[in-house]
Scaffold this motif. Structure first.
Motif: not given
Length: 395
Positions: A65-67, A184-188
């Motif tokens: 889920l976090a990824d 902090t997780l970039r969309p790509e």
């Protein structure tokens, strides 16, 4: 870099600290809860293993889920579940209800552990990651340092006051995360949330020999740590007759050395290499475990014959935790949440099994706890040497 993000690292340390607070603040209250609910101490100690099992299982779901959804929404959801379950613990009037609420509390708290590791991997790399994680761990270890003392003090009010405090702290952290924590997780880098993709990502981690060498070492070492957490209330309070307040002081000695070893690790890991530091911790931890087993078998030294090697054993986790996690997560920049989830599931799942093992063995001496701790650290060292035997000692 560290100064500009210091507030963030402190926040992550506070978030991570909710889990040791939930476990360690509760330990001095176990005999009191057993008396209040009219059950045995060994039965109440199973609530610790229940918490660890829920914490392990929850991470398997939060990692993907976090990824996929991002770090912040997953963290907020988990904290919300943690707070609601803590309210349930306050109101619990039977052991089955307390067990159920502890399980839900752990399932909610698991989100923070996954997201903290993944978020640090988003921001830092290699030795910088180890240094950042070390600072988070130093902040986090303030919780188990004060938790047993605080739990013992709250017993004067009643054991339910422990969970009232967890409700308040969980609510405060939820508010700060909602207000201040960035995504902090970039969309790509976001991964598709499909069962086949999730299983493939877990399979990728499981098949990675070098990563699994560190994850298995951390798993077995942590099993020894949680064997102490599950068994120490009986060994210290019931067997040796230590008061709840003095139990907190003895527990705090472990945390002080753990903090010192974490600080040393952060200072020297860049020069020595994280794998050398990890192997040093595993080797010395094995020696401490064997000494503990000898004193438990012979009774030599009484209480302090157990306390001294336990303090060394727990303190050396400061050379094992951050280094093993950093080494493993470094191979998976796009799947840090999944890798972190698997690491946490193995670590806390092993801890839950170790706690059950300690409680299944006859509680008549420190030997069940000592034997489990010694065996766990030996297995940690052997697992690391076997899986990492073809790797370089410097990273």
């Amino acid at each position: 870099m560290f100064r500009s993000r210091l507030w963030l690292l402190i926040l992550l340390g506070a978030l991570s600290g909710l889990t040791p607070l939930s476990v360690d603040m509760y330990l001095p209250a176990i005999p009191t809860i057993a008396q209040d609910l009219q059950v045995s101490i060994e039965t109440v100690q199973l609530t610790v293993s229940t918490f660890l099992a829920g914490f392990a299982l929850g991470q398997l779901f939060y990692g993907p889920l976090a990824d996929s959804l991002g770090r912040k929404p997953v963290m907020l959801f988990g904290l919300g579940v943690f707070v609601l379950a803590s309210i349930g613990c306050v109101l619990a009037n039977s052991l089955p209800l307390l067990l159920a609420c502890r399980l839900l509390q752990a399932l909610g708290g698991a989100a923070g552990s996954v997201v903290v590791n993944a978020l640090l991997r988003d921001l830092f790399r290699d030795d910088e990651f180890v240094r950042a994680m070390t600072l988070v761990i130093l902040t986090m270890t303030l919780a188990p340092l004060v938790a047993p003392l605080l739990g013992g003090a709250l017993l004067h009010i009643g054991w339910r006051a422990i969970f009232v405090l967890l409700v308040v702290l969980g609510s405060l952290v939820w508010g700060v995360v909602a207000w201040r924590l960035p995504e902090t997780l970039r969309p790509e880098l976001r991964q598709p949330l499909r069962p086949a993709s999730v299983l493939a990502n877990y399979g990728h981690v499981l098949r990675h020999r070098r990563a699994m060498g560190s994850l298995l070492a951390s798993t077995f070492a942590s099993a020894g740590l949680f064997a102490f957490i599950s068994g120490s209330p009986y060994v210290y309070i019931t067997y040796f007759g230590v008061s709840a307040q003095h139990y907190g002081l003895l527990f705090g000695m472990n945390v002080l050395l753990l903090m010192l070893m974490n600080w040393i690790n952060g200072r020297v890991v860049k020069r020595i290499g994280l794998l050398r530091m990890l192997r040093c911790g595993l080797g010395l931890g094995t020696v401490a475990g064997l000494v503990l087993l000898c004193t438990a078998l012979t009774g030599w030294g009484g209480l302090w014959g157990v306390v001294a090697p336990v303090v060394c054993y727990i303190g050396l986790m400061g050379l094992i935790g951050a280094n093993s996690t950093s080494h493993a997560l470094g191979f998976f920049p796009a799947n840090a949440g999944t890798a972190s989830a698997l690491a946490g599931t193995l670590r806390f799942g092993g801890g839950a099994l170790a706690g059950v093992l300690v409680n299944l063995l006859p509680a008549v001496s420190p030997l069940p706890m000592a034997a489990t701790m010694a065996a766990a650290m030996i297995l940690a060292l052997l697992a690391h040497l076997f899986w990492a035997r073809k790797t370089s000692v410097a990273v």
